[in-house]
Design an enzyme around this catalytic site. Sequence first.
Site, PDB file in Angstrom:
ATOM      1  CG  ASP A  54       6.008  -4.080   7.785  1.00 28.37           C
ATOM      2  OD1 ASP A  54       7.121  -4.602   7.904  1.00 28.37           O
ATOM      3  OD2 ASP A  54       4.969  -4.521   8.326  1.00 28.37           O
ATOM      4  CG  HIS A 113       1.833  -2.926   6.523  1.00 25.58           C
ATOM      5  ND1 HIS A 113       2.700  -3.886   6.051  1.00 25.58           N
ATOM      6  CD2 HIS A 113       0.844  -2.828   5.595  1.00 25.58           C
ATOM      7  CE1 HIS A 113       2.268  -4.331   4.887  1.00 25.58           C
ATOM      8  NE2 HIS A 113       1.142  -3.712   4.592  1.00 25.58           N
ATOM      9  CG  HIS A 116      -2.194  -0.702   1.099  1.00 28.72           C
ATOM     10  ND1 HIS A 116      -2.271  -2.081   1.091  1.00 28.72           N
ATOM     11  CD2 HIS A 116      -3.478  -0.244   0.964  1.00 28.72           C
ATOM     12  CE1 HIS A 116      -3.544  -2.438   0.970  1.00 28.72           C
ATOM     13  NE2 HIS A 116      -4.296  -1.350   0.889  1.00 28.72           N
TER      14      HIS A 116
END
Length: 288
Positions: free
Chosen positions: A208, A204, A165
Amino acid sequence: MNKFNKFIIATLFVVCGAMTVFAGQDEQNGNAYFTQAELPNMVNFLPPPPEFESSRFAADQTQYLWGIRMRQNQERAEMAIRDAVYGMQTIIQEFCPILGLEITKEGTPELYTLLQDVGATCDSISNRAKEKYMRTRPFVYYNQPTLVPEQEEEHITNGSYPSGHTVLGWTMALLLSDINPTVADALLARGYEYGQSRVIAGYHWQSDVDAGRLGASVLYAKLQGNERFRDQLAKAQQEFREKTEGPSKVKEVIAPVGTSRAYTITGLPATSETRGIIIQDGKKTLRP
């Protein structure tokens, strides 16, 4: 003592001591600028994720607790929920009010094609690193609910490091900043918050997300050497100029908050009570 309680104790100790695919049928038809083999291999330039229970992991744990606290902010939590839907339509919905132009397939075909193809390029750059490290996601590690429970099952077996994302959001922020440089600061701030939404949602770790931003920056640098990308970017920039009246300017008037979403200069949602510079429909407005 369960993992979550251990986490709370570990966090207090530290504090006191110191994607799925590009969603939607239309997006799936994007023509990526590179194959996965042609893209930089993130395994070769990213450090490994922090080992669980290491000192570096303590920072991730602290940020996880921060994310839980941020869920108490209704507007920020709602943003994180919207950002969880991976795909071009979310990017358009969240970034276009800052950009200053609605992007549609029919109304702005050059911009739409550019976003579609860049989005398709983002989809695979993180795959090799995810498969190598298969890092456990925070909501799995702590067995705690996320902000988007309907997505939990599909993410349980999907590696957490790096954040796909975030690769998408930061790449799009860089791209749209090249389309309308006058609001680049707000676009980049929104792109930053897009990544932080993954921490807030519980999907996350902060490391990350940080790795995703690095991957996106490498990807965007790689795109600069692609002739088809450069040509399409030039077409999109020309289309933007033709569709808008010119660069936005700060005016000393009260900025309304209507049907179009408004943001602060730091990329956060603005309310009717927010003061300072407001970004709405691509225009910077000073609200005294």
